[in-house]
Write a protein that holds these residues in place. Structure first.
Motif, PDB file in Angstrom:
ATOM      1  N   GLY A 100       0.843  -0.972   0.080  1.00 23.26           N
ATOM      2  CA  GLY A 100       0.097  -0.039  -0.164  1.00 23.26           C
ATOM      3  C   GLY A 100       1.202   1.160   0.117  1.00 23.26           C
ATOM      4  O   GLY A 100      -0.058   2.295  -0.551  1.00 23.26           O
ATOM      5  N   LYS A 101       1.886   1.249   0.861  1.00 23.78           N
ATOM      6  CA  LYS A 101       2.855   2.595   0.657  1.00 23.78           C
ATOM      7  C   LYS A 101       3.228   3.006  -0.975  1.00 23.78           C
ATOM      8  O   LYS A 101       3.383   3.931  -0.671  1.00 23.78           O
ATOM      9  N   ALA A 102       3.816   1.594  -1.797  1.00 25.39           N
ATOM     10  CA  ALA A 102       4.337   1.881  -2.493  1.00 25.39           C
ATOM     11  C   ALA A 102       3.044   2.549  -3.757  1.00 25.39           C
ATOM     12  O   ALA A 102       3.174   3.531  -4.540  1.00 25.39           O
ATOM     13  N   ILE A 103       2.042   1.622  -3.505  1.00 22.29           N
ATOM     14  CA  ILE A 103       0.506   2.243  -4.167  1.00 22.29           C
ATOM     15  C   ILE A 103       0.686   3.880  -3.592  1.00 22.29           C
ATOM     16  O   ILE A 103       0.494   4.639  -4.821  1.00 22.29           O
ATOM     17  N   ILE A 137       8.179  -2.148  -6.908  1.00 19.25           N
ATOM     18  CA  ILE A 137       8.456  -3.154  -5.420  1.00 19.25           C
ATOM     19  C   ILE A 137       9.088  -4.725  -5.935  1.00 19.25           C
ATOM     20  O   ILE A 137       9.396  -4.959  -6.859  1.00 19.25           O
ATOM     21  N   LYS A 138       9.569  -5.223  -4.513  1.00 19.20           N
ATOM     22  CA  LYS A 138      10.415  -7.035  -4.814  1.00 19.20           C
ATOM     23  C   LYS A 138       9.210  -7.665  -4.129  1.00 19.20           C
ATOM     24  O   LYS A 138       9.028  -7.535  -3.446  1.00 19.20           O
ATOM     25  N   THR A 139       8.861  -8.606  -5.044  1.00 23.69           N
ATOM     26  CA  THR A 139       8.622 -10.197  -4.873  1.00 23.69           C
ATOM     27  C   THR A 139       9.058 -10.834  -4.841  1.00 23.69           C
ATOM     28  O   THR A 139       9.793 -11.016  -5.252  1.00 23.69           O
ATOM     29  N   GLU A 140       8.920 -11.805  -3.477  1.00 30.46           N
ATOM     30  CA  GLU A 140       9.587 -13.042  -3.503  1.00 30.46           C
ATOM     31  C   GLU A 140       8.306 -14.103  -2.952  1.00 30.46           C
ATOM     32  O   GLU A 140       7.684 -13.668  -2.547  1.00 30.46           O
ATOM     33  N   THR A 141       8.652 -15.221  -3.261  1.00 30.01           N
ATOM     34  CA  THR A 141       7.928 -16.565  -3.047  1.00 30.01           C
ATOM     35  C   THR A 141       9.107 -17.605  -2.239  1.00 30.01           C
ATOM     36  O   THR A 141       9.989 -17.460  -2.598  1.00 30.01           O
ATOM     37  N   ASP A 165      10.882  -7.876  -9.482  1.00 36.50           N
ATOM     38  CA  ASP A 165       9.874  -6.546  -9.694  1.00 36.50           C
ATOM     39  C   ASP A 165       8.725  -6.402 -10.244  1.00 36.50           C
ATOM     40  O   ASP A 165       8.641  -7.490 -10.886  1.00 36.50           O
ATOM     41  N   LEU A 166       8.286  -6.131  -9.612  1.00 34.94           N
ATOM     42  CA  LEU A 166       6.588  -5.757 -10.039  1.00 34.94           C
ATOM     43  C   LEU A 166       6.833  -4.121  -9.951  1.00 34.94           C
ATOM     44  O   LEU A 166       6.517  -3.129  -8.873  1.00 34.94           O
ATOM     45  N   PRO A 167       6.838  -3.983 -11.240  1.00 31.11           N
ATOM     46  CA  PRO A 167       6.575  -2.540 -11.891  1.00 31.11           C
ATOM     47  C   PRO A 167       5.625  -1.566 -10.719  1.00 31.11           C
ATOM     48  O   PRO A 167       4.159  -2.467 -11.634  1.00 31.11           O
ATOM     49  N   LEU A 168       5.637  -0.688 -10.290  1.00 29.11           N
ATOM     50  CA  LEU A 168       4.664   0.248  -9.542  1.00 29.11           C
ATOM     51  C   LEU A 168       3.203   0.755 -11.091  1.00 29.11           C
ATOM     52  O   LEU A 168       2.083   0.760 -10.310  1.00 29.11           O
ATOM     53  N   PRO A 169       4.024   1.699 -12.280  1.00 27.86           N
ATOM     54  CA  PRO A 169       3.147   1.611 -13.477  1.00 27.86           C
ATOM     55  C   PRO A 169       2.075   0.893 -13.804  1.00 27.86           C
ATOM     56  O   PRO A 169       0.517   0.866 -13.962  1.00 27.86           O
ATOM     57  N   TYR A 170       2.183  -0.609 -13.188  1.00 24.79           N
ATOM     58  CA  TYR A 170       1.233  -1.968 -13.201  1.00 24.79           C
ATOM     59  C   TYR A 170       0.044  -2.106 -13.111  1.00 24.79           C
ATOM     60  O   TYR A 170      -1.219  -2.372 -13.654  1.00 24.79           O
ATOM     61  N   LEU A 171       0.423  -1.554 -11.768  1.00 24.79           N
ATOM     62  CA  LEU A 171      -0.950  -0.869 -10.995  1.00 24.79           C
ATOM     63  C   LEU A 171      -1.632   0.006 -11.122  1.00 24.79           C
ATOM     64  O   LEU A 171      -3.219  -0.068 -11.011  1.00 24.79           O
ATOM     65  N   TYR A 211      10.091  -3.167  -0.343  1.00 22.23           N
ATOM     66  CA  TYR A 211      10.084  -2.005  -0.731  1.00 22.23           C
ATOM     67  C   TYR A 211      10.756  -1.186   0.264  1.00 22.23           C
ATOM     68  O   TYR A 211      10.291  -0.658   1.043  1.00 22.23           O
ATOM     69  N   LYS A 212      11.612   0.138  -0.121  1.00 24.31           N
ATOM     70  CA  LYS A 212      12.696   0.677  -0.223  1.00 24.31           C
ATOM     71  C   LYS A 212      13.255   0.187   1.083  1.00 24.31           C
ATOM     72  O   LYS A 212      13.236   1.018   1.878  1.00 24.31           O
ATOM     73  N   GLY A 213      14.173  -0.836   1.276  1.00 25.31           N
ATOM     74  CA  GLY A 213      14.230  -1.117   2.651  1.00 25.31           C
ATOM     75  C   GLY A 213      13.659  -1.945   3.226  1.00 25.31           C
ATOM     76  O   GLY A 213      15.188  -2.504   4.146  1.00 25.31           O
ATOM     77  N   GLU A 214      12.767  -2.390   2.801  1.00 29.91           N
ATOM     78  CA  GLU A 214      12.033  -2.351   4.462  1.00 29.91           C
ATOM     79  C   GLU A 214      11.242  -4.064   3.793  1.00 29.91           C
ATOM     80  O   GLU A 214      10.728  -4.365   2.204  1.00 29.91           O
TER      81      GLU A 214
END
Length: 237
Positions: free
Chosen positions: A6-9, A21-25, A32-38, A190-193
């Motif tokens: 939500g912070k990234a959005i 955003i970076k995602t991992e499972t 990477d999940l590009p924010l413009p895509y959202l 996101y942003k180091g967190e």
């Protein structure tokens, strides 16, 4: 929860876009999940999402609305009454800033005493229950919110391909630590967190169909994508 998604959005909406955003499972490496895509427009959406929005009608509930792109199209272009819900307070703030008229910060499992003609569970929304043993409870909640002649439109993917053996026998390797191969642990950075890992699930169509029918729905395959993904429609049996 840190609500990093939500912070990234909200950062993007406020013009503070500096990184994605970076995602991992538990079964895939960091990506990477590009924010413009959202924040994509209807023309930029995958075919499965476009088809779902074309089928949407009446009073709509958009579950896990994220940045609200699906809701905005239905509200502004199709002139439908849309209720958008998400467990991210920052995402809901962004949705309101984008102009959504009824965006609510809440868990779908707590919503009561309302009925909808269309319920959207897009971007693998069926997986938000997290684990297969929670799918029945989730479907029953969704069922309680569907109007008599309403519909549930959802997409997901069959990720069995990720466990296929390279050997010629075509076998698959299924992890023993999960009850169902579609269950994953999902991590957002996101942003180091880093967000604590949370449960997520990708569900194959046949498993969804069986669970839906057991819980009082009729399940119909509407469209198949190019990479093991699909769009399904549930209606009251």
């Amino acid at each position: 929860m840190k609500d990093l998604f939500g912070k990234a959005i909200l950062d993007y909406q406020l013009g503070n876009y500096t990184e994605d955003i970076k995602t991992e499972t538990s079964i895939s490496e960091e990506d990477d999940l590009p924010l413009p895509y959202l924040f994509r427009s209807f023309k930029e959406m995958p075919q499965l999402e476009q088809k779902a929005l074309q089928l949407a009608k009446g009073k709509v509930l958009d579950v896990g609305c994220g940045a609200g792109s699906h809701s905005l199209y239905l509200q502004d272009e199709k002139k439908l009454a849309v209720t958008s819900v998400d467990i991210s307070p920052n995402a809901i703030e962004a949705c309101k800033l984008r102009g959504l008229k009824d965006a609510r910060f809440l868990d779908i499992m707590t919503l009561e005493n309302e009925k909808f003609d269309t319920i959207l569970l897009l971007m693998n929304g069926a997986g938000m229950c997290g684990r297969l043993d929670k799918l029945g409870e989730f479907l029953l909640k969704i069922k309680s919110l569907v109007a008599e002649y309403g519909q549930v439109l959802l997409d997901s993917s069959d990720i069995i391909y990720m466990f296929e053996d390279d050997e010629e026998d075509g076998g698959v390797w299924i992890p023993a630590d999960k009850d169902y191969y579609g269950e994953v642990d999902y991590i957002v950075r996101y942003k180091g967190e880093t967000e604590p890992a949370f449960d997520w699930m990708y569900i194959d169509y046949n498993t969804l169909k069986k669970a839906a029918e057991y819980n009082g729905f009729t399940c119909e395959l509407i469209l198949e994508g190019e990479h093991y993904d699909y769009l399904a429609k549930l209606t009251l049996a």
